[in-house]
Design an enzyme around this catalytic site. Sequence first.
Site, PDB file in Angstrom:
ATOM      1  CG  ASP A  69      55.798 -15.195 -56.128  1.00  0.00           C
ATOM      2  OD1 ASP A  69      56.453 -14.168 -56.344  1.00  0.00           O
ATOM      3  OD2 ASP A  69      55.352 -15.921 -57.025  1.00  0.00           O
TER       4      ASP A  69
ATOM      5  CG  HIS B  13      58.448 -23.488 -58.797  1.00  0.00           C
ATOM      6  ND1 HIS B  13      59.014 -23.983 -59.935  1.00  0.00           N
ATOM      7  CD2 HIS B  13      58.469 -22.139 -58.902  1.00  0.00           C
ATOM      8  CE1 HIS B  13      59.378 -22.971 -60.707  1.00  0.00           C
ATOM      9  NE2 HIS B  13      59.057 -21.835 -60.113  1.00  0.00           N
TER      10      HIS B  13
HETATM   11  C1  LIG Z   1      53.054 -23.134 -58.582  1.00  0.00           C
HETATM   12  C2  LIG Z   1      51.997 -24.161 -58.879  1.00  0.00           C
HETATM   13  C3  LIG Z   1      51.016 -23.548 -59.913  1.00  0.00           C
HETATM   14  C4  LIG Z   1      52.658 -25.417 -59.477  1.00  0.00           C
HETATM   15  O1  LIG Z   1      51.664 -26.194 -59.973  1.00  0.00           O
HETATM   16  P1  LIG Z   1      51.843 -27.681 -60.522  1.00  0.00           P
HETATM   17  O2  LIG Z   1      53.247 -28.075 -60.685  1.00  0.00           O
HETATM   18  O3  LIG Z   1      50.973 -27.749 -61.715  1.00  0.00           O
HETATM   19  O4  LIG Z   1      51.294 -28.538 -59.340  1.00  0.00           O
HETATM   20  P2  LIG Z   1      49.782 -28.851 -59.103  1.00  0.00           P
HETATM   21  O5  LIG Z   1      49.000 -27.597 -58.982  1.00  0.00           O
HETATM   22  O6  LIG Z   1      49.340 -29.863 -60.110  1.00  0.00           O
HETATM   23  O7  LIG Z   1      49.861 -29.544 -57.673  1.00  0.00           O
HETATM   24  C5  LIG Z   1      50.315 -30.872 -57.440  1.00  0.00           C
HETATM   25  C6  LIG Z   1      49.756 -31.322 -56.071  1.00  0.00           C
HETATM   26  O8  LIG Z   1      50.323 -30.513 -55.057  1.00  0.00           O
HETATM   27  C7  LIG Z   1      49.310 -29.751 -54.393  1.00  0.00           C
HETATM   28  N1  LIG Z   1      49.783 -28.378 -54.245  1.00  0.00           N
HETATM   29  C8  LIG Z   1      50.556 -27.687 -55.107  1.00  0.00           C
HETATM   30  N2  LIG Z   1      50.760 -26.454 -54.665  1.00  0.00           N
HETATM   31  C9  LIG Z   1      50.103 -26.365 -53.502  1.00  0.00           C
HETATM   32  C10 LIG Z   1      49.941 -25.325 -52.591  1.00  0.00           C
HETATM   33  N3  LIG Z   1      50.488 -24.123 -52.809  1.00  0.00           N
HETATM   34  N4  LIG Z   1      49.188 -25.551 -51.495  1.00  0.00           N
HETATM   35  C11 LIG Z   1      48.627 -26.745 -51.281  1.00  0.00           C
HETATM   36  N5  LIG Z   1      48.751 -27.784 -52.119  1.00  0.00           N
HETATM   37  C12 LIG Z   1      49.476 -27.588 -53.222  1.00  0.00           C
HETATM   38  C13 LIG Z   1      48.113 -29.776 -55.328  1.00  0.00           C
HETATM   39  O9  LIG Z   1      46.912 -29.599 -54.634  1.00  0.00           O
HETATM   40  C14 LIG Z   1      48.243 -31.145 -55.944  1.00  0.00           C
HETATM   41  O10 LIG Z   1      47.776 -32.103 -55.021  1.00  0.00           O
HETATM   42  P3  LIG Z   1      47.056 -33.453 -55.517  1.00  0.00           P
HETATM   43  O11 LIG Z   1      48.120 -34.222 -56.231  1.00  0.00           O
HETATM   44  O12 LIG Z   1      46.602 -34.084 -54.248  1.00  0.00           O
HETATM   45  O13 LIG Z   1      45.948 -33.018 -56.409  1.00  0.00           O
HETATM   46  C15 LIG Z   1      51.221 -24.566 -57.612  1.00  0.00           C
HETATM   47  O14 LIG Z   1      52.132 -25.121 -56.688  1.00  0.00           O
HETATM   48  C16 LIG Z   1      50.474 -23.392 -56.997  1.00  0.00           C
HETATM   49  O15 LIG Z   1      49.354 -23.083 -57.432  1.00  0.00           O
HETATM   50  N6  LIG Z   1      51.061 -22.708 -55.970  1.00  0.00           N
HETATM   51  C17 LIG Z   1      50.444 -21.593 -55.344  1.00  0.00           C
HETATM   52  C18 LIG Z   1      50.569 -20.326 -56.178  1.00  0.00           C
HETATM   53  C19 LIG Z   1      51.991 -19.796 -56.214  1.00  0.00           C
HETATM   54  O16 LIG Z   1      52.652 -19.656 -55.196  1.00  0.00           O
HETATM   55  N7  LIG Z   1      52.457 -19.464 -57.439  1.00  0.00           N
HETATM   56  C20 LIG Z   1      53.771 -18.903 -57.641  1.00  0.00           C
HETATM   57  C21 LIG Z   1      54.677 -19.847 -58.357  1.00  0.00           C
HETATM   58  S1  LIG Z   1      56.305 -19.202 -58.512  1.00  0.00           S
END
Ligand SMILES: CC(C)(COP(=O)(O)OP(=O)(O)OC[C@H]1O[C@@H](n2cnc3c(N)ncnc32)[C@H](O)[C@@H]1OP(=O)(O)O)[C@@H](O)C(=O)NCCC(=O)NCCS
Length: 389
Positions: A326, A270
């Site tokens: 979720d 998140h």
């Molecule tokens: C929610 C979300 C978009 C937040 O994104 P964010 O704050 O921009 O974080 P990032 O996507 O930049 O991720 C940061 C790091 O954590 C990792 N990471 C984040 N969520 C992850 C996940 N669900 N699974 C595996 N790795 C994850 C990323 O790969 C990244 O790693 P790196 O630093 O080695 O590149 C992201 O965690 C995600 O895509 N989750 C899955 C989808 C989901 O459940 N969405 C509902 C949100 S309520």
Amino acid sequence: MTQAIRSMMMSEEMIHKGLEGVLVTKTSICKVNGEEGKLYYYGYPIDVLEKYSSFEETSYLLLYSHLPNKEELADFTTKMRLARQISNPILEMIKTFPRDSHPMELLQSSINFLSGYVDHKIEHSAYCNCRQTLHQIAQLPTIIAAFYRIKNGLEYVPPRDDLNHGANFLYMLRGVVPDKEEGDIMDKCLILHAEHGLNASTFTARVVASSLSTCYCSISAAIGSLYGSLHGGANEKVVNMLKEIDSVQDVRPFLEEAARTKRKIMGMGHRVYKAMDPRAVLMEGYLKTLSTKKGNSVNYNLLKEIQKVFREMMDEKDKAIYPNVDFFSGAVYELLGIPPTLFTPIFAMARAPGWLSHILEQRQDNRIFRPKALFDGPLDREYLPLEAR
Ligand SMILES: CC(C)(COP(=O)(O)OP(=O)(O)OC[C@H]1O[C@@H](n2cnc3c(N)ncnc32)[C@H](O)[C@@H]1OP(=O)(O)O)[C@@H](O)C(=O)NCCC(=O)NCCS
């Protein structure tokens, strides 16, 4: 490096893509404490509201910024339950809406359709239309359920006024009254989704409200924003992900392969929470209850194993990625007999009071949103006559 290029680079550094970290307003509606995994609506912790409140009372809290007294709650509940009925023109619209469209497209159109029946003169008085008609909160469940049933060749089931919001929704979907436990779980799921600060759809609602547009247009825009796959819909992807894993023994290889291919695990992580999302804790409880009740713990066991193995893997990398709301919610809805295409519409109907709360707050100290963009295109281009192009 010329002065022009230097100033251009400085300007590019000033861009906050996605507005990350930019403060755009003050609010007293919602506090998300991401470090400690806490969430509050108007100062009330989410676990307290979940335990003692109802979706109807939480909606009152979000619309009026205080908890109702006994009389206020009784009045509001009666008004909201009476407002559940959709009119014949709306029902006709649902019947004639293209069957293959997504229910979110129907929801967006329905809100604008409803708007045509409303006196917009009172819109910006203390008696905003949203508080008067309660259309956006009371009717979205009826519209979603009606569309689902009609699309599947079933009879429309009109709402009842003797059931809470969640139970009535399940009733309109199934055509039979759910037992108290399932009705209450549905109602609590709606409380957990009712508000969550300045996410994309809520910001959209505030931007539209800032031009002094109506609460109907603001909500319809918010629904459009929520429809996008980067916002709503992660719980559907969790359910799809579970279908790829045959058994608990396959969880570790699945997660290792995901890590190797840099595939994200749905329902994990998140932007704000760096601890377990408090709503996920509560959702897990509902899933456990329903799994035992229905004698089907397949998804519960898979999710718990994913949670455990993923945690071990993240501990090794020192990453604070935990289950979000979720992670368990899709599996809860599945056990309630709700199909995945309705997961995002349910999010919308639950979030309606949160969106309205922000629209009302925006109006209290409004200034139209007007950020800037760095211009990066040609100027003074020669307009060639058509025959010369
Ligand atoms: C929610 C979300 C978009 C937040 O994104 P964010 O704050 O921009 O974080 P990032 O996507 O930049 O991720 C940061 C790091 O954590 C990792 N990471 C984040 N969520 C992850 C996940 N669900 N699974 C595996 N790795 C994850 C990323 O790969 C990244 O790693 P790196 O630093 O080695 O590149 C992201 O965690 C995600 O895509 N989750 C899955 C989808 C989901 O459940 N969405 C509902 C949100 S309520």
